[in-house]
Scaffold this active site. Structure first.
Site, PDB file in Angstrom:
ATOM      1  N   ASP A 190       4.645 -24.998   9.217  1.00 18.08           N
ATOM      2  CA  ASP A 190       3.405 -25.015   8.453  1.00 18.08           C
ATOM      3  C   ASP A 190       2.541 -23.849   8.917  1.00 18.08           C
ATOM      4  OD1 ASP A 190       1.393 -25.744   6.799  1.00 18.08           O
ATOM      5  OD2 ASP A 190       0.996 -27.688   7.713  1.00 18.08           O
ATOM      6  N   SER A 191       1.643 -23.396   8.049  1.00 19.82           N
ATOM      7  CA  SER A 191       0.949 -22.131   8.298  1.00 19.82           C
ATOM      8  C   SER A 191      -0.288 -22.241   9.164  1.00 19.82           C
ATOM      9  CB  SER A 191       0.532 -21.520   6.961  1.00 19.82           C
ATOM     10  OG  SER A 191      -0.444 -22.354   6.342  1.00 19.82           O
ATOM     11  N   GLY A 192      -0.876 -23.408   9.255  1.00 18.25           N
ATOM     12  CA  GLY A 192      -2.146 -23.561   9.943  1.00 18.25           C
ATOM     13  C   GLY A 192      -3.292 -23.856   9.004  1.00 18.25           C
ATOM     14  N   GLY A 193      -3.057 -23.757   7.697  1.00 17.32           N
ATOM     15  CA  GLY A 193      -4.116 -24.061   6.737  1.00 17.32           C
ATOM     16  C   GLY A 193      -4.590 -25.493   6.824  1.00 17.32           C
ATOM     17  N   PHE A 194      -3.655 -26.414   7.055  1.00 19.71           N
ATOM     18  CA  PHE A 194      -4.045 -27.821   7.156  1.00 19.71           C
ATOM     19  C   PHE A 194      -4.887 -28.056   8.406  1.00 19.71           C
ATOM     20  CE2 PHE A 194      -3.506 -32.177   8.631  1.00 19.71           C
ATOM     21  CZ  PHE A 194      -3.906 -32.875   7.498  1.00 19.71           C
ATOM     22  N   ASP A 241      -3.027 -20.878   3.284  1.00 19.38           N
ATOM     23  CA  ASP A 241      -3.701 -21.315   2.065  1.00 19.38           C
ATOM     24  C   ASP A 241      -5.070 -21.854   2.420  1.00 19.38           C
ATOM     25  OD1 ASP A 241      -2.621 -23.531   3.398  1.00 19.38           O
ATOM     26  OD2 ASP A 241      -2.582 -24.732   1.583  1.00 19.38           O
ATOM     27  N   GLN A 272      -2.596 -25.086  -4.962  1.00 15.07           N
ATOM     28  CA  GLN A 272      -3.813 -25.860  -4.729  1.00 15.07           C
ATOM     29  C   GLN A 272      -4.459 -26.246  -6.063  1.00 15.07           C
ATOM     30  OE1 GLN A 272      -4.899 -27.138  -1.960  1.00 15.07           O
ATOM     31  NE2 GLN A 272      -3.521 -26.122  -0.516  1.00 15.07           N
ATOM     32  N   GLY A 304      -2.791 -29.854  -0.685  1.00 12.60           N
ATOM     33  CA  GLY A 304      -4.110 -30.354  -1.050  1.00 12.60           C
ATOM     34  C   GLY A 304      -4.125 -31.736  -1.644  1.00 12.60           C
ATOM     35  N   ASP A 355       7.243 -34.162   4.072  1.00 11.02           N
ATOM     36  CA  ASP A 355       7.015 -34.346   5.501  1.00 11.02           C
ATOM     37  C   ASP A 355       5.777 -35.210   5.670  1.00 11.02           C
ATOM     38  OD1 ASP A 355       4.523 -32.724   6.943  1.00 11.02           O
ATOM     39  OD2 ASP A 355       5.029 -31.972   4.953  1.00 11.02           O
ATOM     40  N   CYS A 408      19.005 -53.040   8.199  1.00 10.65           N
ATOM     41  CA  CYS A 408      19.002 -51.697   8.796  1.00 10.65           C
ATOM     42  C   CYS A 408      20.167 -51.521   9.760  1.00 10.65           C
ATOM     43  CB  CYS A 408      17.677 -51.461   9.510  1.00 10.65           C
ATOM     44  SG  CYS A 408      17.538 -49.818  10.248  1.00 10.65           S
ATOM     45  N   CYS A 462      20.212 -48.866  11.992  1.00 10.06           N
ATOM     46  CA  CYS A 462      19.813 -47.943  13.058  1.00 10.06           C
ATOM     47  C   CYS A 462      20.167 -48.547  14.410  1.00 10.06           C
ATOM     48  CB  CYS A 462      18.312 -47.634  12.984  1.00 10.06           C
ATOM     49  SG  CYS A 462      17.230 -48.901  13.683  1.00 10.06           S
ATOM     50  N   CYS A 508      17.912 -51.509  15.503  1.00  7.82           N
ATOM     51  CA  CYS A 508      18.144 -52.790  14.825  1.00  7.82           C
ATOM     52  C   CYS A 508      19.504 -53.387  15.198  1.00  7.82           C
ATOM     53  CB  CYS A 508      18.046 -52.608  13.311  1.00  7.82           C
ATOM     54  SG  CYS A 508      16.341 -52.430  12.728  1.00  7.82           S
ATOM     55  N   HIS A 524      13.772 -46.076  14.792  1.00  5.05           N
ATOM     56  CA  HIS A 524      13.891 -46.979  13.643  1.00  5.05           C
ATOM     57  C   HIS A 524      13.153 -46.423  12.427  1.00  5.05           C
ATOM     58  CE1 HIS A 524      13.821 -50.436  11.007  1.00  5.05           C
ATOM     59  NE2 HIS A 524      12.519 -50.216  10.885  1.00  5.05           N
TER      60      HIS A 524
END
Length: 377
Positions: free
Chosen positions: A90-94, A144, A193, A220, A270, A308, A310, A313, A339
């Site tokens: 991720d770019s850092g905008g968030f 962004d 956006q 966004g 994500d 499940c 996993c 479980c 899990h």
């Protein structure tokens, strides 16, 4: 990057993305490893137990600590972390958005103070790409201008203007670097956006998708709007995105959000939700969520989810997980995280099969049928 659209079930898509480090089958959920590590897990957990083909790391956090130049010296992300498959950064905008009290966006970029030591930094479109070149991610996101919702029309318009300007600067710089032999195995995505306003989303998507990007994200959203507003915005925006490139919805979300947005044509997701919720005691199951810290599970011999497969479980009971959580035992964090991530990744694998068989609608109906009642403490 090689991108193949293999099948559709109405608007739901099953695709393959090939990067220099892995083959990614979509729909895909990317576990979040913000600082180069998925919290409480190691590489063997990610590879041998979960089978994760791509994870996410964060440019802002890796730049501040340990530093992107340090990561570059130690083999970039793949060599530094020893995770051999694909990274998206991720770019850092968030972070500028989520740390708005210590950051400020302007025409040329984003100024912020480090949340670690208070030092001042300035991210420009070019600097963010330089950092991600050092990190060596397979997919890099451009800078962004993200705004919280609700927002004024003027602020959203400014966000689109800045995001488009930065996107033009970013793609020109990235392609120039590739001509010089820099980042030849890396790929770059732009971020659409526009809030929940359809006209703004149309404008942003049209401007960005005309540029030479390897894929496109919708940003966004999941920042304060109602779920239905998110779904409607995604459904509207997707029609302006190329069919022959990946579509990524950033920072989303619940299992229900994934199902709804896959139905609308999204390929990649994500979110910190499965890992963060695991640490806080909320576990995802085929029939909804359970709060494992509840007293009702103190003597419950059942696994978290009887359906499940996993490792948690198949091995441990709700009673044991309840005990570990209440005792604040470190082992709890790993078992719960395994899990929840297994649940998310397996959900994506099941959905993919349903799309390949053109049975997504039937899968969605069954998904919701099981979730008529959540087990609460």
């Amino acid at each position: 990057m090689q991108f193949t659209l293999e099948a559709t079930s109405k608007n739901a898509r099953a695709c393959t993305i090939k990067t220099a480090h892995s083959t990614i089958k979509t729909p895909v959920f990317m576990p979040v490893g913000t600082v180069g590590s998925v919290k409480s897990l190691d590489v063997a957990d990610l590879l041998d137990i979960l089978g994760a083909d791509i994870i996410l790391a964060n440019t802002y956090h890796m730049y501040l600590r340990p530093g992107d130049t340090t990561v570059a010296k130690l083999g970039k992300l793949h060599g530094f972390t020893k995770y051999p498959k694909s990274f998206l950064t991720d770019s850092g905008g968030f972070q500028a958005f989520s740390l708005s009290d210590i950051s400020k966006a302007s025409k040329n970029g984003i100024e912020f103070r480090s949340h670690i030591d208070g030092s001042k930094h300035f991210f420009t479109p070019k600097k963010v790409i330089d950092i991600q070149h050092n990190l060596g991610s397979d997919i890099m996101m451009i800078l962004d201008d993200l705004v919280a919702l609700p927002a004024t029309q003027e602020r959203i318009a400014l966000s689109i203007e800045r995001t488009t300007e930065w996107a033009n600067e970013s793609i020109e710089y990235f392609r120039e670097n590739q001509k010089k032999g820099i980042g030849l195995e890396q790929n770059i995505f732009a971020i659409i956006q526009g809030g929940t306003d359809k006209a703004f989303r149309t404008k942003s998507a049209t401007e960005l998708c005309a540029l030479d990007y390897d894929g496109f994200a919708i940003g966004g959203l999941s920042v304060g709007e109602l779920n239905e507003e998110m779904y409607n915005t995604v459904e509207h925006t997707v029609q302006y995105m190329p069919k022959d490139k990946p579509r990524y919805l950033m920072g989303v979300g619940t299992p229900e959000d994934l199902i709804e947005n896959i139905e609308r044509g999204i390929d990649m997701f994500d979110c910190v939700m499965p890992t963060r919720n695991a640490r806080n005691g909320t576990l995802f199951t085929s029939f909804g969520r359970i709060n494992i810290k509840g007293a009702k599970f103190k003597e419950d011999p059942l696994p978290i989810d009887p359906e499940c497969q996993c490792i948690t479980c198949k091995t441990y009971s709700r009673a044991y997980l309840n005990h570990l959580f209440r005792a604040r035992e470190i082992t709890y964090f790993r078992l719960a995280t395994l899990h929840n991530l297994h649940y998310y990744l397996n959900l994506m694998r099941e959905v993919r099969v349903a799309i390949l068989e053109d049975k997504f609608a039937e899968y969605k109906t069954e998904f919701y049928r099981k979730r008529v009642q959540e087990i609460e403490a």
